[in-house]
Design a protein around this motif. Structure first.
Motif, short mmCIF file in Angstrom:
data_model
loop_
_atom_site.label_atom_id
_atom_site.label_comp_id
_atom_site.label_asym_id
_atom_site.label_seq_id
_atom_site.Cartn_x
_atom_site.Cartn_y
_atom_site.Cartn_z
N THR A 170 35.36 10.59 21.58
CA THR A 170 36.81 10.40 21.71
C THR A 170 37.24 9.01 21.31
N GLY A 171 36.28 8.09 21.13
CA GLY A 171 36.60 6.74 20.72
C GLY A 171 36.84 5.77 21.85
N ILE A 172 36.60 6.17 23.09
CA ILE A 172 36.96 5.31 24.22
C ILE A 172 35.82 4.43 24.70
N ALA A 173 34.60 4.63 24.21
CA ALA A 173 33.48 3.86 24.71
C ALA A 173 32.28 4.03 23.78
N VAL A 174 31.22 3.29 24.10
CA VAL A 174 29.93 3.45 23.42
C VAL A 174 28.90 3.80 24.47
N PRO A 212 31.54 5.50 18.29
CA PRO A 212 32.54 6.30 17.59
C PRO A 212 32.35 6.13 16.09
N ASP A 213 32.56 7.17 15.32
CA ASP A 213 32.24 7.06 13.89
C ASP A 213 33.19 6.17 13.11
N ASP A 214 34.28 5.70 13.75
CA ASP A 214 35.17 4.73 13.09
C ASP A 214 34.99 3.32 13.64
N HIS A 215 33.93 3.10 14.42
CA HIS A 215 33.66 1.78 14.98
C HIS A 215 33.27 0.82 13.86
N PRO A 216 33.74 -0.44 13.90
CA PRO A 216 33.40 -1.39 12.83
C PRO A 216 31.90 -1.54 12.59
N LEU A 217 31.09 -1.47 13.66
CA LEU A 217 29.64 -1.60 13.47
C LEU A 217 29.06 -0.39 12.75
N ALA A 218 29.83 0.70 12.70
CA ALA A 218 29.38 1.88 11.98
C ALA A 218 29.90 1.91 10.55
N THR A 219 31.10 1.39 10.35
CA THR A 219 31.74 1.52 9.03
C THR A 219 31.54 0.32 8.13
N GLU A 220 31.25 -0.84 8.70
CA GLU A 220 31.23 -2.07 7.91
C GLU A 220 29.81 -2.56 7.62
N GLN A 221 28.81 -1.81 8.07
CA GLN A 221 27.42 -2.21 7.82
C GLN A 221 26.64 -1.02 7.30
#
Length: 339
Positions: A243-247, A176-185
């Motif tokens: 939808t943010g429910i999984a990867v 999801p594009d708001d996942h921490p691994l996407a936003t914090e790195q």
């Protein structure tokens, strides 16, 4: 006795040309060889067939009767030769291709465009075939080329088939594009699968090679994935991730850039699937098959070079929607039971 068509044709030629020497020339044989064949025919039919004279050769009544059937043999032979030439001409321009959806969207169009420019009269057809059926369709004579995928292990077709390697298609993580691994790195950060051990996963259905590969990779990373959603389509998997429910673990070629998603590369050694073009070992009747494979390899090299270059996604914020990101949104994998 069983009639020898060659003897019938020989008698027809002697009747037409009036001599053994002329008949020999037409058959591209020596006069002595023709003389021997006439003698054998007379022994086989147990009747004189040719009368030799100072001005050439004529046929007896029996020889003339057999010669009439020899003319039929010649006519049938000429028709067969002409029809075979026409068939081979058609086959040389015919190319029946089977492929799964990602290859149909990404690999095949540029290759077919180049092929069309080289052979505008080519008779090309394309059908949707899952990877597990591609080789069978070739063996059954329904396809000339099948683009198929293999997960982690080399493809080993039957001896009468040949697998031409096209592309190594690495697996990537879709988040999801708001996942921490996407936003914090940084966008070019490669992820390790163990960083996702606590995630819920969308995965290809159990029993498929892609699912087995995923579980093997997770086991090597030290965890058992929590699979909450199963699908036969990478398109569906990416839509669910949005939808943010999984990867999900998705092949690079299958990325659709679905809204609400972003992808990250995995650190080496990363799982991958290998794409092949399968043909008959003897493809002499379909010369366009070899040409298509060369073109597919050219396209595959271009795709690989694009993957290795900095992507547009890496140059933008993960929370900014790219208005062009839906260009490929029609779905780039589309087959789970085969590719």
């Amino acid at each position: 006795m069983l009639a020898d068509p060659g003897q019938l044709r020989l008698l027809a030629l002697i009747e037409r040309h009036g001599s053994l020497a002329a008949a020999a020339h037409a058959l591209r044989l020596t006069p002595a060889a023709v003389t021997q064949q006439v003698a054998k025919a007379e022994r086989d039919w147990r009747v004189p067939l040719v009368i030799r004279g100072p001005r050439g050769a004529t046929l007896t009544a029996a020889g003339a009767l057999l010669a009439s059937h020899g003319r039929t043999v010649e006519e049938a032979s000429d028709r067969a030769e002409a029809e075979l030439a026409a068939l081979l001409g058609h086959l040389s321009l015919r190319l029946r291709i089977g492929t799964f959806q990602a290859a149909a969207l990404q690999l095949l169009p540029p290759a077919l465009t180049a092929l069309r420019h080289r052979h505008r009269d080519a008779d090309v057809s394309v059908m949707d075939v899952v990877s597990g059926r591609g080789a069978d369709e070739i063996s059954a004579g329904r396809l000339d080329v099948a683009i198929v995928a293999s997960w982690g292990t080399p493809l080993a077709p039957s001896p009468h088939l040949r697998a031409h390697s096209l592309l190594s298609d690495p697996m990537v993580v879709v988040l999801p594009d708001d996942h921490p691994l996407a936003t914090e790195q940084p966008a070019d950060t490669e992820l390790h699968l163990e960083q996702l051990r606590d995630e819920s996963w969308v995965s290809i259905v159990a029993g498929h090679a892609a699912r087995e590969q995923f579980h093997d990779a997770a086991r090597e990373a030290g965890f058992t994935p929590t699979v909450r959603f199963e699908t036969e389509s990478y398109d569906v998997a990416q839509a669910l991730v949005g939808t943010g429910i999984a990867v999900a673990l998705v092949s690079r070629l299958a990325l659709t850039h679905a809204p609400g998603t972003i992808h990250r590369e995995l650190a080496h050694p990363r799982p991958y699937r290998q794409l092949y073009a399968v043909t008959r070992t003897d493809a002499s009747l379909t010369p366009l098959a070899d040409m298509l494979i060369d073109l597919l390899r050219d396209v595959a090299r271009d795709i690989t070079a694009t993957w290795e270059a900095p992507s547009h996604e890496e140059q933008r914020s993960p929370n900014v929607t790219d208005p062009l990101s839906s260009e490929d949104g029609s779905g780039a994998w589309g087959e789970a039971r085969g590719g």
